[in-house]
Design a protein around this motif. Structure first.
Motif, PDB file in Angstrom:
ATOM      1  N   UNK A 101      -8.552   6.848 -11.732  1.00 34.64           N
ATOM      2  CA  UNK A 101      -7.476   7.633 -11.673  1.00 34.64           C
ATOM      3  C   UNK A 101      -7.555   8.639 -10.395  1.00 34.64           C
ATOM      4  N   UNK A 102      -6.806   8.630  -9.453  1.00 32.19           N
ATOM      5  CA  UNK A 102      -7.062   9.626  -8.302  1.00 32.19           C
ATOM      6  C   UNK A 102      -5.595  10.276  -8.585  1.00 32.19           C
ATOM      7  N   UNK A 103      -5.491  11.734  -9.005  1.00 36.39           N
ATOM      8  CA  UNK A 103      -4.130  12.561  -8.815  1.00 36.39           C
ATOM      9  C   UNK A 103      -4.374  13.509  -7.628  1.00 36.39           C
ATOM     10  N   UNK A 104      -3.314  13.158  -6.924  1.00 38.43           N
ATOM     11  CA  UNK A 104      -3.186  13.908  -5.667  1.00 38.43           C
ATOM     12  C   UNK A 104      -1.794  14.182  -5.426  1.00 38.43           C
ATOM     13  N   UNK A 105      -0.892  14.537  -6.404  1.00 40.01           N
ATOM     14  CA  UNK A 105       0.451  14.547  -6.083  1.00 40.01           C
ATOM     15  C   UNK A 105       1.111  15.896  -6.087  1.00 40.01           C
ATOM     16  N   UNK A 154     -12.044  -3.164  -9.932  1.00 42.34           N
ATOM     17  CA  UNK A 154     -11.650  -2.151 -10.738  1.00 42.34           C
ATOM     18  C   UNK A 154     -10.479  -1.926 -10.275  1.00 42.34           C
ATOM     19  N   UNK A 155      -9.447  -1.509 -11.249  1.00 40.46           N
ATOM     20  CA  UNK A 155      -7.916  -1.160 -10.984  1.00 40.46           C
ATOM     21  C   UNK A 155      -7.907   0.520 -10.524  1.00 40.46           C
ATOM     22  N   UNK A 156      -7.724   0.826  -9.350  1.00 41.62           N
ATOM     23  CA  UNK A 156      -7.796   2.136  -9.104  1.00 41.62           C
ATOM     24  C   UNK A 156      -6.193   2.754  -8.655  1.00 41.62           C
ATOM     25  N   UNK A 157      -5.696   3.727  -9.600  1.00 36.60           N
ATOM     26  CA  UNK A 157      -4.222   4.116  -9.402  1.00 36.60           C
ATOM     27  C   UNK A 157      -4.501   5.343  -8.807  1.00 36.60           C
ATOM     28  N   UNK A 158      -3.701   5.691  -7.519  1.00 33.49           N
ATOM     29  CA  UNK A 158      -3.706   6.674  -6.708  1.00 33.49           C
ATOM     30  C   UNK A 158      -2.283   7.397  -6.906  1.00 33.49           C
ATOM     31  N   UNK A 159      -2.357   8.481  -7.425  1.00 31.95           N
ATOM     32  CA  UNK A 159      -1.014   9.223  -7.705  1.00 31.95           C
ATOM     33  C   UNK A 159      -0.667  10.181  -6.676  1.00 31.95           C
ATOM     34  N   UNK A 160      -0.166   9.571  -5.576  1.00 30.78           N
ATOM     35  CA  UNK A 160       0.189  10.641  -4.384  1.00 30.78           C
ATOM     36  C   UNK A 160       0.005   9.850  -3.023  1.00 30.78           C
ATOM     37  N   UNK A 161       0.709  10.151  -2.026  1.00 32.03           N
ATOM     38  CA  UNK A 161       0.802   9.372  -1.079  1.00 32.03           C
ATOM     39  C   UNK A 161       1.064  10.063   0.495  1.00 32.03           C
ATOM     40  N   UNK A 162       0.322  11.221   0.397  1.00 35.39           N
ATOM     41  CA  UNK A 162       0.208  12.103   1.604  1.00 35.39           C
ATOM     42  C   UNK A 162      -0.767  11.338   2.464  1.00 35.39           C
ATOM     43  N   UNK A 163      -0.469  11.645   3.852  1.00 35.92           N
ATOM     44  CA  UNK A 163      -1.092  11.046   4.950  1.00 35.92           C
ATOM     45  C   UNK A 163      -2.490  11.292   5.123  1.00 35.92           C
ATOM     46  N   UNK A 164      -3.031  12.645   4.556  1.00 34.96           N
ATOM     47  CA  UNK A 164      -4.511  12.818   4.604  1.00 34.96           C
ATOM     48  C   UNK A 164      -4.984  12.852   3.334  1.00 34.96           C
ATOM     49  N   UNK A 165      -4.678  12.508   2.284  1.00 33.05           N
ATOM     50  CA  UNK A 165      -5.023  12.504   1.057  1.00 33.05           C
ATOM     51  C   UNK A 165      -4.763  11.242   0.221  1.00 33.05           C
ATOM     52  N   UNK A 166      -3.725  11.148  -0.379  1.00 32.60           N
ATOM     53  CA  UNK A 166      -3.300   9.828  -1.022  1.00 32.60           C
ATOM     54  C   UNK A 166      -3.483   8.427  -0.494  1.00 32.60           C
ATOM     55  N   UNK A 167      -2.888   8.379   0.682  1.00 34.84           N
ATOM     56  CA  UNK A 167      -2.887   7.053   1.464  1.00 34.84           C
ATOM     57  C   UNK A 167      -4.278   6.690   1.981  1.00 34.84           C
ATOM     58  N   UNK A 168      -5.173   7.641   2.553  1.00 31.17           N
ATOM     59  CA  UNK A 168      -6.349   7.147   3.073  1.00 31.17           C
ATOM     60  C   UNK A 168      -7.214   7.232   1.655  1.00 31.17           C
ATOM     61  N   UNK A 169      -7.235   7.790   0.825  1.00 33.74           N
ATOM     62  CA  UNK A 169      -8.131   7.433  -0.659  1.00 33.74           C
ATOM     63  C   UNK A 169      -7.765   6.062  -0.917  1.00 33.74           C
ATOM     64  N   UNK A 170      -6.733   5.499  -0.950  1.00 31.05           N
ATOM     65  CA  UNK A 170      -6.304   4.360  -1.274  1.00 31.05           C
ATOM     66  C   UNK A 170      -7.042   3.337  -0.426  1.00 31.05           C
ATOM     67  N   UNK A 171      -6.915   3.538   0.799  1.00 30.08           N
ATOM     68  CA  UNK A 171      -7.671   2.659   1.800  1.00 30.08           C
ATOM     69  C   UNK A 171      -8.950   2.619   1.802  1.00 30.08           C
ATOM     70  N   UNK A 172      -9.754   3.786   1.423  1.00 31.02           N
ATOM     71  CA  UNK A 172     -11.116   3.632   1.210  1.00 31.02           C
ATOM     72  C   UNK A 172     -11.592   2.974  -0.050  1.00 31.02           C
ATOM     73  N   UNK A 173     -10.620   3.125  -1.234  1.00 26.20           N
ATOM     74  CA  UNK A 173     -11.007   2.511  -2.234  1.00 26.20           C
ATOM     75  C   UNK A 173     -10.909   1.115  -2.455  1.00 26.20           C
ATOM     76  N   UNK A 174      -9.737   0.569  -1.471  1.00 22.65           N
ATOM     77  CA  UNK A 174      -9.676  -0.884  -1.165  1.00 22.65           C
ATOM     78  C   UNK A 174     -10.537  -1.546  -0.280  1.00 22.65           C
ATOM     79  N   UNK A 175     -11.275  -0.887   0.653  1.00 25.92           N
ATOM     80  CA  UNK A 175     -12.456  -1.243   1.413  1.00 25.92           C
ATOM     81  C   UNK A 175     -13.692  -1.229   0.508  1.00 25.92           C
ATOM     82  N   UNK A 176     -13.826  -0.709  -0.748  1.00 22.51           N
ATOM     83  CA  UNK A 176     -15.032  -0.935  -1.611  1.00 22.51           C
ATOM     84  C   UNK A 176     -14.521  -2.036  -2.759  1.00 22.51           C
ATOM     85  N   UNK A 177     -13.519  -2.808  -2.533  1.00 19.01           N
ATOM     86  CA  UNK A 177     -12.860  -3.936  -3.278  1.00 19.01           C
ATOM     87  C   UNK A 177     -12.433  -3.508  -4.511  1.00 19.01           C
TER      88      UNK A 177
END
Length: 276
Positions: A201-205, A155-178
């Motif tokens: 969609x993960x909104x975290x901006x 699936x295509x996940x779009x993470x809106x936000x790039x903070x070190x403790x929310x956006x970035x790790x959320x993307x890493x965890x989603x990536x780990x689930x393919x």
């Protein structure tokens, strides 16, 4: 998506495990909270965490520091807690003030006590799929997706936000689930067009109602991790809910799960430190 209901179950499970740990070892899990200054929202949030800790059978140790605290003083305080065997988890409440090097303070937390998942060690563990503690809000998001049987692989996940403790790790965890992950942020061009392509969609901006219903692909899963004044998220809930397949409310969605994961990871940290 009922984050409040799931959080209650996670806390109940955590309380059971904490009680079993205390019975078997004679040691009660302990979470230390560190707060610099007296920001009203932070004070309220810390008190809430202490109350939830008590319900989960976790001891709280609060360290309140004046707003004039320096980086060196804060690092010294956190290092002492890291070296204290009676403390199993450490939470540094954000924000700490513009005069403090927050990253230096976070890195003073021993990796085994980083139950909020804020250190570089924890981020690396999340990125490489190694044992460690996840950032609590992204961890809560993943628990919600699992609870509602959301298929992530392919699936295509779009993470809106790039903070070190929310956006970035959320993307890493989603990536780990393919999932296939696209990171967006406040300076992304054509944000609406990118969000429209998303299955998740993960909104975290941190911008109220930035994402509206017309931005949502019909049937998409919408996770609103934003919290703005007036109990408003980053997603316009009323319009988005008419198109989303699943959506988290604000409040009552991601927020309760953040604290639930923090408590669960505190008990896990205690168990690891006690060798059980």
């Amino acid at each position: 998506m009922d984050g409040a209901g799931l959080a209650r179950r996670v806390v109940e499970e955590t309380a059971t495990r904490a009680a079993e740990l205390t019975r078997s070892t004679g040691v009660t899990p302990c979470l230390a909270t560190v707060l610099v200054g007296e920001d009203p929202a932070s004070v309220t949030y810390v008190r809430m965490k202490q109350a939830r800790s008590a319900k989960a059978g976790i001891l709280s140790r609060h360290v309140g520091l004046p707003a004039t605290t320096t980086t060196a003083e804060l690092v010294e305080t956190i290092t002492a807690l890291s070296n204290d065997p009676t403390v199993h988890g450490i939470l540094l409440q954000h924000p700490v003030g513009p005069h403090i090097d927050e990253r230096a303070a976070f890195e003073a937390i021993a990796p085994g006590k980083d139950v909020d998942g804020v250190t570089m060690h924890s981020f690396a563990a999340m990125s490489f799929g190694l044992p460690g503690f996840v950032s609590c809000t992204p961890g809560g998001i993943m628990r919600l997706l699992e609870e509602y049987d959301v298929e992530l692989a392919g699936k295509h996940a779009v993470v809106v936000g790039r903070s070190a403790i929310l956006g970035k790790p959320a993307g890493m965890l989603l990536l780990a689930k393919d999932a296939t992950v696209t990171y967006c942020h406040s300076r992304t061009a054509n944000l609406s067009a990118l969000v429209k392509e998303a299955d998740i969609v993960v909104a975290a901006v941190g911008r109220p109602r930035l994402i509206r219903g017309e931005d949502i692909k019909p049937g998409a899963v919408v996770i609103d991790a934003g919290y703005n004044p007036g109990n408003v998220g980053d997603v316009d809930f009323d319009t988005a809910r008419t198109r989303a397949g699943l959506i988290t409310p604000v409040p009552g969605g991601v927020g309760p799960m953040t604290i639930a994961v923090l408590l669960a990871q505190t008990v896990e940290a205690a168990a690891r430190q006690l060798g059980t």
